[in-house]
Design a protein around this motif. Structure first.
Motif, PDB file in Angstrom:
ATOM      1  N   ASP A 177       0.666  -1.463   0.300  1.00  0.00           N
ATOM      2  CA  ASP A 177      -0.148  -0.055   0.273  1.00  0.00           C
ATOM      3  C   ASP A 177       1.260   1.111  -0.187  1.00  0.00           C
ATOM      4  O   ASP A 177       0.102   2.146  -0.167  1.00  0.00           O
ATOM      5  N   HIS A 178       1.911   1.183   0.878  1.00  0.00           N
ATOM      6  CA  HIS A 178       2.728   2.144   0.460  1.00  0.00           C
ATOM      7  C   HIS A 178       3.929   2.485  -0.193  1.00  0.00           C
ATOM      8  O   HIS A 178       3.762   3.919  -0.958  1.00  0.00           O
ATOM      9  N   VAL A 179       4.189   1.485  -1.398  1.00  0.00           N
ATOM     10  CA  VAL A 179       4.363   1.661  -2.407  1.00  0.00           C
ATOM     11  C   VAL A 179       3.700   2.552  -3.676  1.00  0.00           C
ATOM     12  O   VAL A 179       4.325   3.240  -4.120  1.00  0.00           O
ATOM     13  N   LEU A 180       2.593   1.400  -3.658  1.00  0.00           N
ATOM     14  CA  LEU A 180       1.081   2.364  -4.279  1.00  0.00           C
ATOM     15  C   LEU A 180       1.166   4.087  -4.103  1.00  0.00           C
ATOM     16  O   LEU A 180       1.276   4.603  -5.553  1.00  0.00           O
ATOM     17  N   ALA A 181       1.177   4.473  -2.616  1.00  0.00           N
ATOM     18  CA  ALA A 181       0.683   6.024  -2.771  1.00  0.00           C
ATOM     19  C   ALA A 181       2.792   6.772  -2.837  1.00  0.00           C
ATOM     20  O   ALA A 181       1.861   7.850  -3.519  1.00  0.00           O
ATOM     21  N   CYS A 182       3.765   6.297  -2.321  1.00  0.00           N
ATOM     22  CA  CYS A 182       4.374   6.480  -3.070  1.00  0.00           C
ATOM     23  C   CYS A 182       4.713   6.570  -4.640  1.00  0.00           C
ATOM     24  O   CYS A 182       5.329   7.973  -5.025  1.00  0.00           O
ATOM     25  N   LEU A 183       4.292   5.768  -5.709  1.00  0.00           N
ATOM     26  CA  LEU A 183       4.502   5.740  -6.856  1.00  0.00           C
ATOM     27  C   LEU A 183       3.209   6.649  -7.863  1.00  0.00           C
ATOM     28  O   LEU A 183       3.936   7.167  -8.722  1.00  0.00           O
ATOM     29  N   ALA A 184       2.108   6.688  -6.758  1.00  0.00           N
ATOM     30  CA  ALA A 184       1.484   7.277  -7.536  1.00  0.00           C
ATOM     31  C   ALA A 184       1.553   9.569  -7.019  1.00  0.00           C
ATOM     32  O   ALA A 184       1.719  10.163  -7.723  1.00  0.00           O
ATOM     33  N   GLY A 185       2.625   9.465  -6.478  1.00  0.00           N
ATOM     34  CA  GLY A 185       3.533  10.517  -5.489  1.00  0.00           C
ATOM     35  C   GLY A 185       3.769  11.278  -7.272  1.00  0.00           C
ATOM     36  O   GLY A 185       5.002  12.394  -7.444  1.00  0.00           O
ATOM     37  N   ILE A 186       4.849  10.422  -8.170  1.00  0.00           N
ATOM     38  CA  ILE A 186       5.683  10.767  -8.467  1.00  0.00           C
ATOM     39  C   ILE A 186       5.470  11.533 -10.326  1.00  0.00           C
ATOM     40  O   ILE A 186       4.533  10.564 -11.089  1.00  0.00           O
ATOM     41  N   ARG A 187       5.917  11.949 -10.416  1.00  0.00           N
ATOM     42  CA  ARG A 187       5.599  13.013 -11.881  1.00  0.00           C
ATOM     43  C   ARG A 187       6.702  12.278 -12.848  1.00  0.00           C
ATOM     44  O   ARG A 187       8.074  12.923 -12.784  1.00  0.00           O
ATOM     45  N   PHE A 188       6.308  12.838 -14.180  1.00  0.00           N
ATOM     46  CA  PHE A 188       6.628  12.500 -15.204  1.00  0.00           C
ATOM     47  C   PHE A 188       6.899  13.689 -15.869  1.00  0.00           C
ATOM     48  O   PHE A 188       6.567  14.119 -16.363  1.00  0.00           O
ATOM     49  N   GLU A 189       8.558  13.496 -16.909  1.00  0.00           N
ATOM     50  CA  GLU A 189       8.446  14.623 -18.194  1.00  0.00           C
ATOM     51  C   GLU A 189       8.224  13.263 -18.891  1.00  0.00           C
ATOM     52  O   GLU A 189       9.107  12.878 -19.639  1.00  0.00           O
ATOM     53  N   ALA A 190       7.754  14.283 -20.159  1.00  0.00           N
ATOM     54  CA  ALA A 190       7.698  13.924 -21.784  1.00  0.00           C
ATOM     55  C   ALA A 190       8.623  14.406 -22.840  1.00  0.00           C
ATOM     56  O   ALA A 190       8.948  15.582 -22.237  1.00  0.00           O
ATOM     57  N   ARG A 191       8.645  13.835 -23.331  1.00  0.00           N
ATOM     58  CA  ARG A 191      10.120  13.728 -24.479  1.00  0.00           C
ATOM     59  C   ARG A 191       9.253  13.216 -25.748  1.00  0.00           C
ATOM     60  O   ARG A 191       8.804  12.218 -25.727  1.00  0.00           O
ATOM     61  N   THR A 192       8.698  14.254 -27.233  1.00  0.00           N
ATOM     62  CA  THR A 192       8.170  13.980 -28.467  1.00  0.00           C
ATOM     63  C   THR A 192       9.371  14.009 -28.968  1.00  0.00           C
ATOM     64  O   THR A 192      10.024  15.003 -29.379  1.00  0.00           O
ATOM     65  N   ASN A 193      10.172  12.790 -29.869  1.00  0.00           N
ATOM     66  CA  ASN A 193      11.643  13.042 -30.251  1.00  0.00           C
ATOM     67  C   ASN A 193      11.226  12.790 -32.214  1.00  0.00           C
ATOM     68  O   ASN A 193      10.133  11.620 -32.080  1.00  0.00           O
ATOM     69  N   LEU A 194      12.402  13.563 -32.579  1.00  0.00           N
ATOM     70  CA  LEU A 194      11.645  13.497 -33.917  1.00  0.00           C
ATOM     71  C   LEU A 194      12.752  12.226 -34.598  1.00  0.00           C
ATOM     72  O   LEU A 194      14.376  13.190 -34.211  1.00  0.00           O
ATOM     73  N   MET A 195      12.487  11.888 -35.148  1.00  0.00           N
ATOM     74  CA  MET A 195      13.956  11.130 -35.964  1.00  0.00           C
ATOM     75  C   MET A 195      13.888  11.152 -37.269  1.00  0.00           C
ATOM     76  O   MET A 195      13.049  10.895 -38.621  1.00  0.00           O
ATOM     77  N   MET A 196      14.876  11.686 -38.109  1.00  0.00           N
ATOM     78  CA  MET A 196      15.304  11.796 -39.564  1.00  0.00           C
ATOM     79  C   MET A 196      16.141  11.236 -40.361  1.00  0.00           C
ATOM     80  O   MET A 196      17.214  10.892 -38.843  1.00  0.00           O
ATOM     81  N   VAL A 197      16.147  10.501 -40.805  1.00  0.00           N
ATOM     82  CA  VAL A 197      17.276   9.577 -41.778  1.00  0.00           C
ATOM     83  C   VAL A 197      17.578  10.327 -43.294  1.00  0.00           C
ATOM     84  O   VAL A 197      16.805  10.851 -44.355  1.00  0.00           O
ATOM     85  N   PHE A 198      18.958  10.551 -43.456  1.00  0.00           N
ATOM     86  CA  PHE A 198      19.373  10.982 -44.472  1.00  0.00           C
ATOM     87  C   PHE A 198      20.413  10.381 -45.004  1.00  0.00           C
ATOM     88  O   PHE A 198      21.219   9.361 -44.641  1.00  0.00           O
ATOM     89  N   GLU A 199      20.323  10.262 -46.748  1.00  0.00           N
ATOM     90  CA  GLU A 199      21.218   9.673 -47.443  1.00  0.00           C
ATOM     91  C   GLU A 199      22.884   9.616 -47.098  1.00  0.00           C
ATOM     92  O   GLU A 199      23.035  11.331 -46.923  1.00  0.00           O
ATOM     93  N   PRO A 200      23.781   9.015 -48.016  1.00  0.00           N
ATOM     94  CA  PRO A 200      24.790   8.752 -47.526  1.00  0.00           C
ATOM     95  C   PRO A 200      25.254  10.323 -47.978  1.00  0.00           C
ATOM     96  O   PRO A 200      25.871  11.610 -47.380  1.00  0.00           O
ATOM     97  N   HIS A 201      24.441  11.087 -49.903  1.00  0.00           N
ATOM     98  CA  HIS A 201      25.270  12.504 -49.661  1.00  0.00           C
ATOM     99  C   HIS A 201      24.944  13.543 -49.282  1.00  0.00           C
ATOM    100  O   HIS A 201      25.145  14.927 -49.327  1.00  0.00           O
ATOM    101  N   GLN A 202      23.461  13.457 -48.197  1.00  0.00           N
ATOM    102  CA  GLN A 202      23.348  14.208 -47.400  1.00  0.00           C
ATOM    103  C   GLN A 202      23.868  14.621 -45.865  1.00  0.00           C
ATOM    104  O   GLN A 202      24.071  15.127 -45.253  1.00  0.00           O
ATOM    105  N   ALA A 203      24.648  13.127 -45.659  1.00  0.00           N
ATOM    106  CA  ALA A 203      25.069  12.810 -44.091  1.00  0.00           C
ATOM    107  C   ALA A 203      26.118  13.330 -44.378  1.00  0.00           C
ATOM    108  O   ALA A 203      26.333  13.962 -42.318  1.00  0.00           O
ATOM    109  N   ASP A 204      26.947  13.803 -45.231  1.00  0.00           N
ATOM    110  CA  ASP A 204      28.371  14.353 -44.660  1.00  0.00           C
ATOM    111  C   ASP A 204      28.315  15.710 -43.810  1.00  0.00           C
ATOM    112  O   ASP A 204      29.164  15.758 -43.243  1.00  0.00           O
TER     113      ASP A 204
END
Ligand SMILES: Cc1cc2nc3c(=O)[nH]c(=O)nc-3n(C[C@H](O)[C@H](O)[C@H](O)COP(=O)(O)OP(=O)(O)OC[C@H]3O[C@@H](n4cnc5c(N)ncnc54)[C@H](O)[C@@H]3O)c2cc1C
Length: 370
Positions: A177-204
């Motif tokens: 019960d104590h674990v659940l109460a402590c966990l409920a108090g934890i807040r999280f930060e989010a991240r939105t990640n953009l992934m881009m892929v470049f071909e060899p001629h653009q990668a240099d």
């Protein structure tokens, strides 16, 4: 012993995105590195290095300060101490851990979401899928994530109750019960990640930059909505560039999870049409503008782009006290970066907590681990 993971492979937030049709495409879409700040190092570090799963990080790191001042070599909490990377992808860290544990001894189930838990005081743990199918029964349960134990699942996924809290109601275990109460108090930060892929001629041009990873200080985050950029070289000359949003940007765009992410399958409602493209365009434009002093006339339209939203990217302190992580009465253990202690909120903390829990489990239930 069995492992149940909703992702297509092991790794979690320190995982790599791989594509079946393109074997050379490996993108570290979460943590790009692991840094060890406390001493002694986790016991697992040396075996992971010796086994060739990890190697020391040697690429240049920088900090973007304010609008456009580049400070080469300056690090923040995610870059202090000794730095390591996965060899051919951060997911090799988890692959290495499984190898060290003896892969064949662990029944591994991927692409399987555990939706609910059951347990009577004397009975085994029962893990159930979303359709109620019994996945497995076990004497001991180790939870390495908080989703089944934290109220955010109600908000995020529209669940009626927190699965572990439902079980706890019938167990009369004050520690749980104590674990659940402590966990409920934890807040999280989010991240939105953009992934881009470049071909060899653009990668240099990307590889010619004076950094392979750049962190953004507080004012740069506010200016650009970005927290970090990493440039990852691929074996065939291509490169991927991953832009991590700031926490504030992610909080403003929480509804967009990335259509190719595991979370997309769990959401009660599909995101509004066109939203993902808008978020991709906004992050792309931020990357283009903030890099203009080093990469003039950068054209990002040609790069293939994907989005990954980490709803609970980083737990915020103080986390769950480590004295509570092992609940012998309920035959439950918890480990992960949400356990308080050195390395909290990072891979280092996840490794340390796993080692601490393993010692306690080993004392209490050697047969279950043998
Ligand atoms: C964008 C980003 C950048 C980061 N950068 C760094 C960095 O530079 N350095 C660093 O040290 N750390 C970094 N981190 C943090 C680091 O990734 C985490 O601290 C670490 O991966 C936590 O490991 P874990 O095992 O505790 O949790 P996780 O990696 O989250 O593993 C938990 C696993 O459980 C699975 N799971 C959860 N619930 C269920 C369920 N109900 N059914 C089935 N499977 C389930 C999840 O899919 C996940 O694979 C970063 C994180 C993010 C998101």
């Amino acid at each position: 012993m069995s492992l149940w993971e909703t992702g297509r492979g092991a790794g979690g937030r320190a995982g790599s995105r791989r594509t079946r049709s393109d074997g050379l495409l490996v993108i570290d879409h979460g943590a790009p590195l692991l840094n060890i700040t406390a001493s002694p190092s986790p016991a697992l570090l040396d075996p992971l290095l010796e086994g060739g799963w990890l190697s020391p990080w040697s690429a240049p790191v920088a900090m973007l300060e304010g609008e456009s001042r580049l400070n080469i070599g300056r690090a923040d909490a995610l870059g202090m101490g000794r730095l390591f990377r996965g060899n051919d992808g951060m997911d090799q860290l988890s692959q290495g851990l499984l190898h060290l544990a003896g892969d064949a001894r662990i029944e591994q189930h991927y692409g399987t979401f555990v939706r609910s838990l059951e347990r009577s005081p004397e009975g085994p743990w029962r893990l159930l899928a979303a359709d109620g199918t019994l996945l497995t029964e076990a004497d001991w349960l180790v939870l390495t994530g908080t989703l089944l134990a934290h109220p955010r699942s109600q908000l995020l996924l529209g669940w009626q109750e927190v699965p572990l809290a439902r079980v706890a109601a019938g167990l009369a275990d004050l520690q749980l019960d104590h674990v659940l109460a402590c966990l409920a108090g934890i807040r999280f930060e989010a991240r939105t990640n953009l992934m881009m892929v470049f071909e060899p001629h653009q990668a240099d041009i990307w590889r010619a930059l004076p950094f392979a990873l750049v962190n953004f200080d507080a004012s740069a985050q506010q200016r650009w909505g970005l927290r970090r950029l990493t440039i990852q070289s691929l074996a065939d000359g291509r490169c991927s560039v991953v832009a991590h949003s700031s926490a504030a940007f992610a909080a403003d765009h929480l509804d967009v999870v990335g259509s190719r992410s595991a979370a997309a399958r769990l959401l009660p409602h599909p995101p509004e049409e066109g939203r993902e493209e808008q978020v991709i365009a906004a992050l792309r434009e931020a990357v283009r503008q903030c890099l203009a002093p080093w990469l003039a006339d950068l054209d990002l339209q040609a790069a293939s782009s994907q989005l990954m939203r980490w709803g609970a990217a980083f737990p915020l302190a103080p986390g769950l006290p480590s004295e509570l992580m092992f609940c012998p009465q309920s035959r439950l253990g918890l480990c992960g970066d949400f356990i308080a202690g050195p390395g909290f909120g990072r891979i280092e903390g996840a490794l340390r907590s796993a080692e601490l829990l393993a010692e306690q489990l080993w004392q209490a239930a050697p047969k279950s681990l043998a």
